[in-house]
Design a protein around this motif. Structure first.
Motif, mmCIF file in Angstrom:
data_model
loop_
_atom_site.group_PDB
_atom_site.id
_atom_site.type_symbol
_atom_site.label_atom_id
_atom_site.label_comp_id
_atom_site.label_asym_id
_atom_site.label_seq_id
_atom_site.Cartn_x
_atom_site.Cartn_y
_atom_site.Cartn_z
ATOM 1 N N LEU A 269 10.453 25.819 -33.136
ATOM 2 C CA LEU A 269 9.563 25.559 -32.007
ATOM 3 C C LEU A 269 9.413 26.755 -31.070
ATOM 4 C CD1 LEU A 269 10.644 21.934 -31.068
ATOM 5 C CD2 LEU A 269 8.683 22.664 -32.414
ATOM 6 N N GLN A 270 10.104 27.848 -31.331
ATOM 7 C CA GLN A 270 10.034 29.009 -30.437
ATOM 8 C C GLN A 270 8.624 29.594 -30.341
ATOM 9 O OE1 GLN A 270 13.081 31.727 -31.611
ATOM 10 N NE2 GLN A 270 14.648 30.707 -30.364
ATOM 11 N N PHE B 242 6.580 27.220 -28.200
ATOM 12 C CA PHE B 242 7.037 27.263 -26.812
ATOM 13 C C PHE B 242 6.567 28.549 -26.132
ATOM 14 C CE2 PHE B 242 10.439 27.961 -23.593
ATOM 15 C CZ PHE B 242 10.155 26.862 -22.800
ATOM 16 N N ALA B 243 6.632 29.665 -26.851
ATOM 17 C CA ALA B 243 6.169 30.949 -26.313
ATOM 18 C C ALA B 243 4.662 30.898 -26.047
ATOM 19 C CB ALA B 243 6.515 32.080 -27.277
ATOM 20 N N ALA B 244 3.895 30.318 -26.940
ATOM 21 C CA ALA B 244 2.445 30.197 -26.745
ATOM 22 C C ALA B 244 2.152 29.304 -25.537
ATOM 23 C CB ALA B 244 1.798 29.628 -28.004
#
Length: 78
Positions: A6-7, A10-12
């Motif tokens: 999910l990184q 989450f970053a987007a």
């Protein structure tokens, strides 16, 4: 089976959120600048009007002073 990573999502999401905050902040700043400019223009117009009214008041006061002086001269003649 491995859970999904999910990184990147989450970053987007954070990038979009930060972009939205920056866009909203810049819109607010532009609105404040526009509002300030509007008030400064109104202030300049009011100052010009104040000068005109001060001149008109000075003229009226001169007329009143002349009328009082003329009345005193007429009273002193009799």
């Amino acid at each position: 089976m491995n859970p999904p990573d999910l990184q990147p999502a989450f970053a987007a999401f954070l990038c979009i959120a930060i972009g939205g905050i920056l866009l909203g902040g810049s819109a607010t700043v532009l609105r404040l600048i526009n509002l300030s400019r509007h008030h400064l223009e109104r202030l300049a117009a009011l100052q010009e009007l104040e000068v005109l009214l001060a001149k008109a008041l000075a003229i009226k006061q001169e007329k009143i002073a002349k009328m009082k002086k003329n009345n005193e001269l007429r009273i002193n003649r009799f």
